[in-house]
Design a protein around this motif. Structure first.
Motif, mmCIF file in Angstrom:
data_model
loop_
_atom_site.group_PDB
_atom_site.id
_atom_site.type_symbol
_atom_site.label_atom_id
_atom_site.label_comp_id
_atom_site.label_asym_id
_atom_site.label_seq_id
_atom_site.Cartn_x
_atom_site.Cartn_y
_atom_site.Cartn_z
ATOM 1 N N ASP A 16 -10.853 -6.833 -5.030
ATOM 2 C CA ASP A 16 -12.012 -7.575 -4.554
ATOM 3 C C ASP A 16 -12.620 -8.322 -5.745
ATOM 4 O O ASP A 16 -12.159 -8.163 -6.870
ATOM 5 C CB ASP A 16 -13.006 -6.589 -3.923
ATOM 6 C CG ASP A 16 -13.253 -5.394 -4.818
ATOM 7 O OD1 ASP A 16 -13.543 -5.591 -6.014
ATOM 8 O OD2 ASP A 16 -13.128 -4.251 -4.340
ATOM 9 N N ILE A 46 0.740 8.703 3.726
ATOM 10 C CA ILE A 46 -0.091 8.573 4.926
ATOM 11 C C ILE A 46 -0.281 7.116 5.332
ATOM 12 O O ILE A 46 -0.677 6.834 6.450
ATOM 13 C CB ILE A 46 -1.484 9.244 4.781
ATOM 14 C CG1 ILE A 46 -2.234 8.708 3.556
ATOM 15 C CG2 ILE A 46 -1.375 10.755 4.748
ATOM 16 C CD1 ILE A 46 -3.705 9.117 3.548
ATOM 17 N N HIS A 47 -0.023 6.198 4.442
ATOM 18 C CA HIS A 47 -0.253 4.788 4.774
ATOM 19 C C HIS A 47 0.973 4.130 5.392
ATOM 20 O O HIS A 47 0.834 3.200 6.190
ATOM 21 C CB HIS A 47 -0.685 4.018 3.534
ATOM 22 C CG HIS A 47 -1.930 4.576 2.929
ATOM 23 N ND1 HIS A 47 -3.136 4.535 3.584
ATOM 24 C CD2 HIS A 47 -2.157 5.231 1.762
ATOM 25 C CE1 HIS A 47 -4.050 5.129 2.836
ATOM 26 N NE2 HIS A 47 -3.486 5.562 1.732
ATOM 27 N N ALA A 48 2.145 4.555 5.014
ATOM 28 C CA ALA A 48 3.351 3.903 5.527
ATOM 29 C C ALA A 48 4.568 4.785 5.261
ATOM 30 O O ALA A 48 4.680 5.389 4.201
ATOM 31 C CB ALA A 48 3.542 2.546 4.850
ATOM 32 N N SER A 49 5.439 4.828 6.248
ATOM 33 C CA SER A 49 6.680 5.582 6.066
ATOM 34 C C SER A 49 7.677 4.727 5.291
ATOM 35 O O SER A 49 7.515 3.510 5.165
ATOM 36 C CB SER A 49 7.278 5.931 7.430
ATOM 37 O OG SER A 49 7.717 4.737 8.061
ATOM 38 N N PRO A 80 -5.053 -1.327 3.761
ATOM 39 C CA PRO A 80 -6.373 -1.734 4.258
ATOM 40 C C PRO A 80 -7.519 -1.021 3.542
ATOM 41 O O PRO A 80 -8.633 -1.526 3.545
ATOM 42 C CB PRO A 80 -6.327 -1.340 5.740
ATOM 43 C CG PRO A 80 -5.250 -0.331 5.861
ATOM 44 C CD PRO A 80 -4.255 -0.629 4.782
ATOM 45 N N ALA A 81 -7.259 0.111 2.947
ATOM 46 C CA ALA A 81 -8.324 0.812 2.235
ATOM 47 C C ALA A 81 -8.496 0.244 0.832
ATOM 48 O O ALA A 81 -9.555 -0.232 0.466
ATOM 49 C CB ALA A 81 -8.016 2.306 2.174
ATOM 50 N N SER A 82 -7.452 0.289 0.029
ATOM 51 C CA SER A 82 -7.591 -0.038 -1.388
ATOM 52 C C SER A 82 -7.306 -1.485 -1.727
ATOM 53 O O SER A 82 -7.711 -1.966 -2.766
ATOM 54 C CB SER A 82 -6.629 0.824 -2.201
ATOM 55 O OG SER A 82 -5.299 0.396 -1.953
ATOM 56 N N ARG A 83 -6.587 -2.179 -0.844
ATOM 57 C CA ARG A 83 -6.115 -3.535 -1.074
ATOM 58 C C ARG A 83 -4.939 -3.623 -2.050
ATOM 59 O O ARG A 83 -4.432 -4.700 -2.324
ATOM 60 C CB ARG A 83 -7.227 -4.484 -1.557
ATOM 61 C CG ARG A 83 -8.329 -4.680 -0.547
ATOM 62 C CD ARG A 83 -7.958 -5.789 0.414
ATOM 63 N NE ARG A 83 -8.816 -5.816 1.588
ATOM 64 C CZ ARG A 83 -9.893 -6.603 1.737
ATOM 65 N NH1 ARG A 83 -10.236 -7.427 0.802
ATOM 66 N NH2 ARG A 83 -10.592 -6.563 2.846
ATOM 67 N N TYR A 84 -4.537 -2.514 -2.637
ATOM 68 C CA TYR A 84 -3.276 -2.508 -3.391
ATOM 69 C C TYR A 84 -2.147 -2.815 -2.414
ATOM 70 O O TYR A 84 -2.335 -2.782 -1.189
ATOM 71 C CB TYR A 84 -3.019 -1.124 -3.989
ATOM 72 C CG TYR A 84 -3.675 -0.844 -5.318
ATOM 73 C CD1 TYR A 84 -3.016 -1.149 -6.518
ATOM 74 C CD2 TYR A 84 -4.920 -0.234 -5.389
ATOM 75 C CE1 TYR A 84 -3.607 -0.862 -7.745
ATOM 76 C CE2 TYR A 84 -5.514 0.051 -6.619
ATOM 77 C CZ TYR A 84 -4.847 -0.266 -7.793
ATOM 78 O OH TYR A 84 -5.421 0.019 -8.996
ATOM 79 N N PHE A 120 1.587 -7.098 1.617
ATOM 80 C CA PHE A 120 0.973 -6.451 2.769
ATOM 81 C C PHE A 120 0.023 -5.415 2.196
ATOM 82 O O PHE A 120 0.444 -4.382 1.694
ATOM 83 C CB PHE A 120 2.040 -5.803 3.653
ATOM 84 C CG PHE A 120 1.495 -5.425 5.002
ATOM 85 C CD1 PHE A 120 1.237 -6.409 5.944
ATOM 86 C CD2 PHE A 120 1.222 -4.105 5.309
ATOM 87 C CE1 PHE A 120 0.702 -6.075 7.184
ATOM 88 C CE2 PHE A 120 0.693 -3.764 6.549
ATOM 89 C CZ PHE A 120 0.436 -4.757 7.492
#
Ligand SMILES: Cc1cc2nc3c(=O)[nH]c(=O)nc-3n(C[C@H](O)[C@H](O)[C@H](O)COP(=O)(O)OP(=O)(O)OC[C@H]3O[C@@H](n4cnc5c(N)ncnc54)[C@H](O)[C@@H]3O)c2cc1C
Lengths: 789, 265
Positions: free
Chosen positions: B100, B242-245, B180-184, B177
């Motif tokens: 950000d 937890i964010h992506a497999s 959504p939480a960290s923007r990393y 891509f």
């Protein structure tokens, strides 16, 4: 209407101080000689405390005290309690596990308070906290709600199956009979995701025992300072109620999480006396907030809707397992019961409804009210189930709703789940929303999106909620331990200025503005001459606080009642001054006038006479200050229709909300600008639940989403410009203002609208949060999309 | 935070000397990673050596047709730089998408690649462009040798990144891509057509930034999105969290590669 009276879009009085950094929050308060508290917390989800060795921590520089569960027990402090008694089907009371201020024998979730270290400085307290030696014997943890009943471990050794209560509402026999003759049954399972409240201001407290007066003051982040005072006195037993002052200054958001009585605030108050009366301060770190503020929602539900051939609803059957976390929080029992199952009629005339709820303990953070509290869970399952029924019957989701709405001439309407809806015109609000949304023009928009490679969907949600909690006798009969009336004191000064003291608390709602508008309107004084005072138990009359969208509907009405008393007394004085009879005095726009004449006195003149009673009605008390309490005869029932339109990227599964229309019936509206702001905030939280937010634990009970790096909060760029209409109201009847409450609506109605829109786009309902991966996987399996290929 | 000493050198030589003589000391750049680490008491350095006041570590210049960017150059400076936008616009676009505004105003190129977070954006550009990392020890480390593993680099403990030299590609593009939480990056793909061939670097998907050779080969034969259609990425070595497999990340790599290609033109 006064220029800044009821109905005016007055800018918020409080915003100048907030946006210029001049707010005054608990952490801004620093008392002379204050010490600092740091809590030592359990790193394990479930363990027995074998031994605590305070030695090295006590020897650490600057340490004033180290206190643990044994000290709490030695001082005979009471346990934290749940204030609403829910009974099981068999009549037995809920099983409340002991919840001491500091853990005794066992720890039951990661973050459970084990001890507190008090030191001269914050860093010294942190250093010493690391030196406290705690030996644990780890126990298997109960984490998964669905498996809690048969889990090998017990969160509370004395509570079998981890089951707190098994509760029911509704006519089971009637529901079973309706199902037996149904033409169609729609069935679904739902997970209502667990949410972390995330108020921008973390919890904080300063406890101070004054040895000279033997009196206590607790500054804290509270939505209901009098409730804190009551519980800390009556149940915890730290101080008698008349010797305890609770001050909740500016509070940066609560969403429910600052209603509850937690251990930390009690401990700093108690600790102040332990160290001889120096104030003790604690401010939660953000990572502490994640693991100690009560979480919200967390249900697993099976629901079935019985329909006839035409799509009329015949009956609804719901079974819910609700997660309580490791301990019962202050109101946790009533959220998945009386604030949930009672709303399952929604806006529909479903004749028979039955719901039963099993509430379980798990080794997770306690779960309690979070913006909407029970009502979002009910609304979400009903509105997604209704949509599914429409799809299964080949009906338009709009048509199945039209067919089943409670008609506007059916009010007051007795639902099969206890509540009596006062007023409403659901069909009118619905049609208005569809018109704004251009619902029937959707196919063209879908085609346009398709050209850009996007899947477009539209979703409806018709929510209802019960607000303005609540009639004391009703909540009392349902198990509430307190009455839920509200109070106000309206005080004139010599110079005609007005102080309004309210028992509610504002932490984002804008009461300082709305209540001032109300008083300006009722008393005909300038808006600028009204000051609203709240959040200090030594200043304001006893109040029950702010939650459940109750402040205006209950607290505002108490203000109106106090204003009426002022006017009644003013008439006596005016009659005397104008040498007329009291019955001939009329009050309007700040003036007392002798009926049919131009003889009048302004309210300022009358007030002056009350304080300088040189020429005054004999026998009448001087002064102009009136207090009123208001206990509403019923809840209020805000309702509305939300329409959400999404575009889904089929390659990544990412959902973009491209339009969101909210048409709400909030009854009458005092400040439309503030109400729209409340709706915006609620919608963002509802969209957050639908798309982004979700607390996740691993199998051992560690919170995986313990920071903003992993827990996704909605940002401005995640939501569209909302199209909000709040002027479609049917006035509420439970208060003279005709207001219903608007604080939670957005969070209640939005999730189903979003999830239905996604289902409309891809043909599959996705569990919340509908993350890109979940949506992408659903797309791979969607029969609708396969058929289209 | 634990207590530590604080040094504010104004020359690189001074900083290098301080680092060599304080083995438990740490360099501080933008502090966007290291300050939170300290606040959570996850590190206990003896001292912080703040690089913010060393002028020679800052700035953007053209060199040999490409760009040389000082280690202490902030993300916001790269994002807004007319020079970067002209010479390697993909690099400016990448910097613009980091975190950000607050993070971009503080975070630095050197800090980002020294930290080598598996989900950071810059490592993808450095590897994708075949850049060279210059250090206080006079070394010029090729990108292919620099990123050695999760949070690990070829830097020696007392070595300071001074600048990164990016050769100018024919074409380059980056697509990420974001989490959504960290923007990393959950997945970020940097594609570049360079004199030495096509390079494709992937961040976010695995424990360390890596080159997607299958996509490189496909694009080498035809610089087109269609060329990527046939490529399947093996999820075996990718992250699952937890964010992506891993499967989803494997899929996203090809999707993002196509979008990066589109951005490259
Ligand atoms: C909320 C948030 C969101 C973020 N989002 C993104 C994102 O989307 N994409 C992304 O790529 N990054 C993101 N970041 C990371 C950020 O952009 C920085 O790149 C990162 O924090 C490191 O840079 P820094 O300058 O802050 O380094 P610091 O935190 O100061 O240092 C990091 C490490 O590098 C070492 N170091 C620093 N400079 C040098 C040097 N010159 N030589 C040798 N070692 C050095 C330090 O000693 C330390 O160990 C985010 C960070 C935050 C806090």
């Amino acid at each position: 209407m006064a220029e800044k009276g009821i109905g005016a879009r007055v800018l918020r009085k409080e915003d100048l101080r907030f946006i210029s950094g001049r707010g005054h929050y608990t952490d801004d308060i620093n008392l002379p000689g204050q010490a600092y508290a740091v809590f030592v917390r359990s790193p394990h989800a479930h363990a027995r405390i074998k031994r605590i060795d305070k030695g090295p921590a006590l020897a650490s520089p600057g340490v004033l005290a180290v206190l643990d569960g044994q000290d709490v027990a030695a001082d005979r402090l009471g346990n934290l309690v749940c204030g609403w008694l829910v009974k099981s089907k068999d009549g037995s009371p809920m099983k409340m596990g002991k919840h001491p201020l500091l853990a005794q024998e066992k720890v039951r979730y990661v973050g459970d308070r084990v001890a507190v270290v008090i030191a001269e400085t914050y860093h010294q307290a942190k250093d010493a906290a690391e030196k406290l030696i705690v030996e644990y014997e780890e126990l298997p943890a109960v984490v998964d709600l669905a498996k809690a009943h048969d889990a090998p471990a017990l969160v509370h050794d004395e509570i079998p199956n981890n089951l707190c209560y098994d509760w029911e509402l509704g006519d089971k026999a009637a529901v079973d009979a309706a199902f037996a003759k149904a033409h169609h049954i729609t069935r679904a399972q739902f997970v209502n995701n667990r949410l972390v409240p995330n108020a921008i201001e973390p919890r904080a407290a300063i406890g101070h025992w004054d040895p000279g007066q033997d009196a206590y003051t607790l500054y804290m982040t509270s939505q209901n300072p009098h409730v804190h005072r009551l519980v800390i006195s009556a149940f915890i037993g730290i101080a008698p109620e008349h010797k305890l002052r609770v001050v909740a200054p500016d509070v940066g958001g609560g969403f429910g999480s600052k209603i509850f009585i937690y251990g930390e605030e009690c401990v700093v108050l108690w600790a102040s006396k332990k160290i001889g009366g120096r104030p003790v301060k604690w401010t939660a770190e953000r990572s502490e907030s994640f693991i100690t503020d009560a979480h919200g929602r967390d249900h697993v539900t099976t629901a079935e809707l019985a329909l006839d051939k035409e799509g009329n609803f015949l009956a609804l059957r719901v079974n819910t397992k609700a997660n309580l976390g490791a301990y019962m929080s202050t109101f946790s029992s009533c959220i998945p019961t009386y604030l949930y199952a009672t709303l399952l009629a929604g806006q529909y005339k479903t004749p028979a409804i039955y719901c039963d709820v099993q509430a379980y303990y798990t080794n997770t953070v306690p779960v309690d009210a979070y913006r909407g509290a029970g009502r979002p869970e009910a609304s979400f399952l009903l509105e997604t189930l209704v949509d599914q029924a429409a799809i299964e019957l080949g009906m338009d989701p709009a048509d199945i709703r039209r067919k089943n709405f409670i008609p506007k001439d059916a009010f007051p309407y007795q639902t099969p789940v206890a509540l009596v809806y006062d007023t409403g015109d659901y069909a009118r609000v619905f049609e208005e929303a569809l018109k704004i949304a251009d619902y029937y023009g959707f196919p063209a928009r879908r085609a346009e999106s398709e050209k850009r490679g996007k899947l477009r969907g539209i979703g409806l949600s018709c929510y209802i909620e019960a607000c303005g909690i609540a009639p004391s006798a009703v909540v009392g009969s349902l198990g509430a331990g307190v009455g839920l009336w509200e109070s106000a004191k309206v005080r004139f000064t010599h110079t005609g200025k007005v102080q309004v003291l309210t028992g509610t608390h504002t932490h984002g709602q804008g009461h300082e503005t709305t209540f001032a508008q109300l008083v300006a309107d009722k008393l005909g004084v300038p808006f600028e001459d009204v000051e609203v005072i709240h959040g200090d138990t030594d200043k304001t009359p006893v109040g029950m606080g702010t939650y459940g969208s109750r402040s205006l509907a209950v607290g505002g009405e108490a203000i109106v009642k106090a204003c009426e008393k002022i006017i009644a007394k003013g008439k006596k004085i005016a009659a005397h001054l104008l040498e007329a009879s009291e019955g001939d005095i009329e009050f309007k726009d700040g003036k007392f006038t002798v009926k049919g004449t131009d003889k009048s006195k302004t309210i300022g003149e009358v007030v002056f006479a009350a304080y300088v009673p040189h020429n005054y009605p004999p026998g009448l008390e001087p002064g102009m200050e009136e207090t009123a309490f208001f206990d509403p005869p019923n809840f209020t029932f805000p309702a509305g229709t939300y329409v959400c339109e999404v575009e889904v990227d089929p390659q990544t599964g990412k959902v973009d909300i491209v339009r969101f229309i909210a048409v709400d019936d909030f009854g009458n509206v005092v400040n439309p600008m503030i109400v729209e702001g409340q709706v915006h905030g609620g919608l963002v939280q509802g969209i957050g639940q639908a798309l982004l937010e979700g607390a996740r634990y691993d199998e051992s009970g560690q919170l995986l989403t313990g920071s903003y790096m992993d827990y996704a909060m909605p940002r401005a760029s995640d939501v569209p410009f909302f199209e909000v209409v709040t002027t479609q109201g049917t006035p509420a009847v439970a208060n003279s203002l005709g207001v219903k409450g608007c604080g939670e609506a957005g969070a209640i109605g939005a999730p189903a609208a979003v999830i239905n829109a996604i289902r409309n786009a891809i043909g599959v309902r996705v569990e919340m949060p509908a993350t890109p991966e979940r949506v992408w996987r659903a797309i791979q399996q969607s029969p609708m999309l396969k058929a289209a290929e | 935070m634990y207590a530590f000493d604080y040094f504010r050198p104004s020359t690189l030589a001074e900083a290098a000397q301080l680092l060599a003589s304080n083995p438990e000391a740490k360099l501080l750049a933008g502090g966007q990673t290291y300050i939170p680490t300290l606040k959570q008491r996850l590190a206990k350095p003896s001292a912080l050596i703040d690089l913010a006041h060393i002028a020679e570590l800052r700035g953007i210049s053209e060199e040999a047709g490409g760009l040389t960017i000082g280690a202490m150059t902030r993300h916001a400076e790269v994002a807004a730089s007319p020079v970067v936008k002209r010479v390697i616009p993909a690099l400016a676009a990448l910097a613009e998408e980091i975190g950000d505004p607050q993070v971009r105003n503080r975070g630095t190129l050197g800090g980002s690649i020294a930290n080598n977070d598996p989900a950071a954006d810059y490592p993808a550009a450095v590897l994708g462009l075949g850049a060279t990392v210059r250090t206080s020890k006079g070394r010029a480390i090729a990108a292919d040798d620099f990123f050695t593993g999760m949070f690990e680099t070829a830097l020696e403990p007392d070595e300071i990144i001074t600048a990164v030299h990016f050769p100018k590609p024919e074409k380059a593009g980056y697509a990420k891509f974001p989490n959504p939480a960290s923007r990393y990056a959950i997945v970020g793909v940097f594609v570049a057509k360079t004199a030495a061939g096509v390079r494709v670097a992937v961040t976010g998907a695995a424990p360390c930034v890596f080159r997607a050779t299958a996509i490189e080969q496909a694009l080498q034969s035809a610089w087109s999105e269609a060329a990527i259609d046939g490529v399947r990425i093996d999820p075996a070595n990718l992250n699952s969290d937890i964010h992506a497999s891993a499967e989803y990340r494997a899929h996203l790599i090809t999707v993002m590669a196509k979008r990066a290609l589109r951005a490259a033109g």
